[in-house]
Structure formats: structure tokens, C-alpha cells
Design a protein around this motif. Structure first.
Motif: not given
Length: 168
Positions: A43-45, A53-54, A157-159, A164-168
Motif C-alpha cells: 500500500n502507498f499512502p 495499490h499495484l 485528481a492530481g494527487a 498512481h502513475t508511479l505505481i503503474g
């Protein structure tokens, strides 16, 4: 509303997946679900009470197809909800809609289009990033519809998109 939507779409996935599942694909679906279960435990806060999540939806559709892939992700979400209280019952319909349905659908559509233009590696990478961001932005819309936040829609939306771009 999203619980009913999730049930309807999962029912459709079950009907369609019956055509795809065979002796070769069933064990692969189990392995895909097990892998997604493991990686979703990270999990990434992002915001108070919100984590990233991944997701694994793009990987699932590449390995087992869109219908079985959506069922794999939905199964993982149901198990996490019931055994670990991750997300909770009240958010299960939302989570299935965002991650199992919209995330895998976005990944599948990108894979279908991009495989005509790119090799599998870059296609899988782009589909993974976009599918995770699509799922996160669906959450943003639902969070905003709930009306329980003082944060602005662009801030949320920005956060969510950034993390999630980094997670992806």
C-alpha cells in the motif's frame, strides 16, 4: 449503486469467462490471482484514509484475457475484503468497479490497440500505467460524488494521478 454495477459486470464476466476457461487457462488464472494478491498487499499512502495499490489488471488481461482477468482481480479484492478487512464491505462494489472492471478494461483496450503498433514489452508497460491511473481517477470521481472532502477535485485528481502513475 456501484455494488449493483459490480455484481452485474462480474456476472457478465462469469458468463464470458466460461467460454475461455480450459484445462490450460484455469491454473494460469489461479497463479495470476495469487500474484496479484501478493502485490496488492503493498500500500502507498495518498490521502487520509486513501492508499494506492499495484493493481495487476493489465498483467491479468495479457496473461488470461479480459473476462478471466477481471474475475482474478475481483476475487483478490473479495478475499482481501473478507479476510483482511482491506477496503471493507461498504467499499467492495466501488473497488471492484474501479480495479477489477475499469482497470482491466482500460488495460485490455490499450493492449489490443498498442500490440498493433508496439512489441509486448512497451505495450504492457503503457497498459499498466494507464490502467492504474484510470482506476484511480474513477475513485476520484466517486470520492467527489460522496461530497465528504474539503479538498478540491483538481487537488485530489492530481494527487491520485501522480502517485498512481508511479505505481503503474
Amino acid at each position: 449503486i456501484f455494488g449493483a454495477l459490480a455484481v452485474a459486470w462480474i456476472a457478465l464476466c462469469l458468463v464470458r469467462a466460461r467460454r475461455d476457461l480450459d484445462d490450460r487457462l484455469a491454473p494460469m488464472a489461479g497463479l495470476v490471482a495469487a500474484f496479484i494478491f501478493a502485490v496488492q498487499m503493498l500500500n502507498f499512502p495518498v490521502l487520509p484514509g486513501v492508499s494506492g495499490h499495484l493493481l495487476g489488471g493489465a498483467l491479468a488481461v495479457i496473461l488470461v484475457g479480459p473476462w478471466v482477468g477481471a474475475l482474478c482481480v475481483a476475487t483478490v479484492l473479495i478475499v482481501q475484503c473478507l479476510l483482511f478487512a482491506d477496503g471493507g464491505l461498504t467499499a467492495l462494489g466501488l473497488n471492484i468497479t474501479n480495479m477489477a472492471l475499469l482497470g482491466t478494461a482500460a488495460g485490455y483496450l490499450l493492449v489490443v490497440v498498442l500490440l498493433r503498433l508496439l512489441p509486448l514489452g512497451p505495450t504492457a508497460f503503457l497498459a499498466s500505467v494507464v490502467s492504474v491511473v484510470v482506476a484511480s481517477q474513477s475513485f476520484v470521481l466517486q470520492y467527489w460524488l460522496g461530497g465528504t472532502t474539503a479538498l478540491s477535485l483538481p487537488a485530489i485528481a492530481g494527487a491520485m494521478a501522480g502517485v498512481h502513475t508511479l505505481i503503474g
